[in-house]
Design a protein around this motif. Structure first.
Motif, PDB file in Angstrom:
ATOM      1  N   SER A 231       0.819  -1.224   0.000  1.00 55.06           N
ATOM      2  CA  SER A 231       0.000   0.000   0.000  1.00 55.06           C
ATOM      3  C   SER A 231       0.846   1.264   0.000  1.00 55.06           C
ATOM      4  CB  SER A 231      -0.915   0.003   1.227  1.00 55.06           C
ATOM      5  OG  SER A 231      -0.160   0.151   2.422  1.00 55.06           O
ATOM      6  N   LEU A 232       2.168   1.135   0.084  1.00 54.73           N
ATOM      7  CA  LEU A 232       3.026   2.310   0.223  1.00 54.73           C
ATOM      8  C   LEU A 232       3.603   2.798  -1.105  1.00 54.73           C
ATOM      9  CD1 LEU A 232       4.911   1.159   3.451  1.00 54.73           C
ATOM     10  CD2 LEU A 232       3.011   2.774   3.287  1.00 54.73           C
ATOM     11  N   GLY A 233       3.410   2.033  -2.159  1.00 51.87           N
ATOM     12  CA  GLY A 233       3.903   2.465  -3.465  1.00 51.87           C
ATOM     13  C   GLY A 233       5.411   2.437  -3.593  1.00 51.87           C
ATOM     14  N   GLU A 234       6.079   1.560  -2.869  1.00 52.28           N
ATOM     15  CA  GLU A 234       7.539   1.449  -2.929  1.00 52.28           C
ATOM     16  C   GLU A 234       7.908   0.193  -3.716  1.00 52.28           C
ATOM     17  OE1 GLU A 234      10.004   3.355  -1.808  1.00 52.28           O
ATOM     18  OE2 GLU A 234       8.826   4.897  -0.784  1.00 52.28           O
ATOM     19  N   ALA A 235       7.744   0.273  -5.041  1.00 51.34           N
ATOM     20  CA  ALA A 235       7.995  -0.890  -5.895  1.00 51.34           C
ATOM     21  C   ALA A 235       9.447  -1.364  -5.793  1.00 51.34           C
ATOM     22  CB  ALA A 235       7.654  -0.547  -7.352  1.00 51.34           C
ATOM     23  N   ARG A 236      10.358  -0.426  -5.599  1.00 50.58           N
ATOM     24  CA  ARG A 236      11.778  -0.780  -5.531  1.00 50.58           C
ATOM     25  C   ARG A 236      12.066  -1.650  -4.307  1.00 50.58           C
ATOM     26  NH1 ARG A 236      16.410   1.762  -3.730  1.00 50.58           N
ATOM     27  NH2 ARG A 236      18.269   1.460  -5.016  1.00 50.58           N
ATOM     28  N   ILE A 237      11.472  -1.294  -3.161  1.00 47.01           N
ATOM     29  CA  ILE A 237      11.672  -2.087  -1.950  1.00 47.01           C
ATOM     30  C   ILE A 237      11.001  -3.446  -2.094  1.00 47.01           C
ATOM     31  CG2 ILE A 237      11.221  -2.211   0.527  1.00 47.01           C
ATOM     32  CD1 ILE A 237      11.357   0.815   0.629  1.00 47.01           C
ATOM     33  N   GLU A 238       9.789  -3.452  -2.665  1.00 50.13           N
ATOM     34  CA  GLU A 238       9.093  -4.723  -2.877  1.00 50.13           C
ATOM     35  C   GLU A 238       9.926  -5.655  -3.749  1.00 50.13           C
ATOM     36  OE1 GLU A 238       4.742  -4.752  -3.503  1.00 50.13           O
ATOM     37  OE2 GLU A 238       4.928  -2.555  -3.558  1.00 50.13           O
TER      38      GLU A 238
END
Length: 545
Positions: A231-238
């Motif tokens: 839900s945080l929009g952090e595709a790089r971390i995901e």
């Protein structure tokens, strides 16, 4: 892709060149150094030259460039012993034992080789007249390798020291609430690469749940807690965390690191640290060692959490037996747990009763208080259901519930080490009917002789009894119950406990006005018994409003 047994490729930022300081009052040594060392590379690392025409300039250069690897030094500078004085300054004043010093002198008669080698910490001694570019290149190459070895050894020692700091006490953080926030500053401090990190857990709600939840965070991630990562929009971390697997448990990249922590039951912990690092095998090894320690602590914390939940469920079941037998006022146990816990925390914050109340006791006392009347289960239904005043033998049987409850809980607590929840509950069960002035039972204890856990529970128990309906009266208004307890401060109740009781109740009135029992709450057999207990303990003072 790096995994748990193969360190990463060293594809991080380029290693800076070795710095070589050339100290000579004439251009002879600098010219020779440029001829000999231009384009020199040692194990893939180049060199850069820094010139100094005097000892004073050399001292400034050492200040400006503390990373200097090798010094080519003419001894005779401002005076005959200026070079020796500079060596002493480097080794003694600066405490620099790693920089390699090669004496290259045009004045071997001024200070002999024997005096220099015997009295100064130098790596080599050469006469300029006999020093060719090739010989200088060979000498410097050896000294650079020696310096690099000393640097690696020092880095290893620093890494070991950081590892000891990072892992000290890790296994003593037994709950997820204490462990998870403490892991992140430790891993950040271990690497020294930044201050932005988060810890996520997958599968902690359901074994097959693939959702990743943030459980702890620092730095720019600090606002994220107990939220789904998606839900945080952090595709790089995901994407980085998706790379973690049983074959890839430690990932070191130039701009982030990631660790995988395993636990039984399908629960996986993941740590992400944002920041630039050298991506070296040494950093990977430190992280891998830290990950192994963290994985053990992580699994222990989850097991401890499971045991705590199971223990709480058992205590609630035991405490609910009395409510079930009584058909007691709804929420009685929850109110007792909340009041006792909040009062204990307030006392701890004030630093009172520090010989009895510590953080561990305060964490357990609310739950332990639920068992204060467990001994009532030994009282017969006939006695509990008897209307009117009790006969003396029935009163004795009821008063014995404190001893019976203590005996039951003490026996269960005996195999447990240290001060357990059940041992705290045993003290509460035995002493919660003692009164501050010594007029209570079973032992007629007074003042501080009564365990503080029992003194706290006594106030909470009486307050809840007064504010719920009883067979012989309706529920008292909250304010009247507060006044009644305040009036008996110093007689029935410890004044210090009453003080924090007032703070807690006023806070609840302000923030949670619906928390208090409703005036039409039901009552049952045990409710009638509690009414008789109040009249027995306090005579006819607790009259109906």
């Amino acid at each position: 892709m790096p995994n748990a047994s193969v360190p990463p490729d060293q594809t991080g930022p380029a290693t800076p060149p070795f710095s070589i300081l050339v100290v000579d009052g004439t251009p002879a040594l600098p010219d020779l150094a440029r001829e000999a060392l231009t384009n020199l590379s040692v194990d893939g690392v180049g060199v850069r030259l820094i010139d100094a025409a005097s000892a004073a300039e050399a001292r400034q250069a050492l200040y400006d460039h503390p990373e200097i690897a090798v010094i080519l030094l003419e001894l005779v500078l401002e005076h005959d012993r200026a070079g020796l004085d500079l060596i002493s300054h480097i080794r003694n004043d600066l405490g620099n034992q790693r920089t390699r010093i090669v004496v290259c002198t045009a004045h071997p008669d001024a200070i002999s080789e024997e005096e220099v080698i015997g009295g100064a910490d130098v790596s080599d001694y050469r006469a300029k007249a006999e020093l060719s570019p090739r010989a200088l290149r060979t000498a410097v190459t050896g000294q650079l390798r020696a310096f690099a070895s000393l640097q690696a050894l020092a880095a290893g020692r620093k890494g070991l020291a950081r590892m000891l700091v990072a892992t000290t006490g890790l296994l003593e953080l037994r709950t997820p609430e204490t462990l998870f926030p403490n892991i992140l500053p430790r891993v950040v401090g271990l690497l020294g690469i930044g201050r932005h990190a988060l810890l996520c857990v997958q599968g902690d709600t359901q074994p097959r749940d693939r959702k990743i939840r943030v459980r702890a965070s620092i730095g720019r991630f600090a606002p994220w807690k107990d939220v789904e990562l998606s839900s945080l929009g952090e595709a790089r971390i995901e994407a980085a965390l998706e790379r973690l697997s049983p074959s890839s448990e430690t990932i070191v990249e130039p701009d982030f690191c990631a660790l995988r922590l395993r636990a039984n039951g399908g629960v996986t912990g993941m740590i992400y640290v944002e920041g630039r690092n050298d991506g070296s095998a040494r950093e990977w090894q430190l992280l891998e060692l830290f990950r192994n320690k963290c994985a053990i602590a992580f699994e222990n914390a989850l097991l401890f959490e499971e045991l705590t939940i199971a223990q709480k469920a058992t205590v609630l079941a035991m405490g609910s037996l009395a409510e079930y037998k009584d058909n007691a006022a709804p929420g009685h146990l929850q109110r007792i747990e909340r009041l006792v816990g909040d009062m204990a925390r307030e006392l701890l914050a004030r630093g009172q009763f520090s010989d009895e109340l510590d953080a561990d006791c305060v964490e357990k006392i609310g739950l332990a208080a639920l068992l204060h009347d467990v001994g009532m289960l030994s009282v017969s239904d006939e006695t509990l259901g008897m209307p009117g005043e009790l006969a003396s033998n029935d009163l004795v049987a009821i008063r014995r519930h404190t001893e019976i409850g203590h005996r039951i809980l003490s026996a269960v607590a005996a195999p447990l080490r240290e001060r357990s929840l059940l041992s705290i509950a045993a003290d509460i069960a035995r002493y919660h009917h003692e009164r501050y002035d010594g007029s209570g039972y079973v032992e007629g204890l007074a003042g501080d002789a009564i365990p503080i856990t029992a003194r706290i529970t006594a106030v909470a128990d009486v307050f809840d009894a007064l504010t719920t309906s009883r067979p012989y009266r309706g529920a008292w208004p909250v304010e009247q119950a507060i006044d009644w307890i305040t009036e008996r401060s110093g007689r029935d109740f410890d004044p210090r406990v009453v003080d924090v009781f007032l703070v807690v109740v006023r806070r609840l009135q302000s923030t949670e006005p619906d928390w208090f029992p409703k005036s039409n709450a039901g009552h049952g057999v045990l409710g009638g018994l509690l009414g008789r207990k109040l009249r027995d303990l306090f005579g006819r003072r607790a009259t109906a409003p």
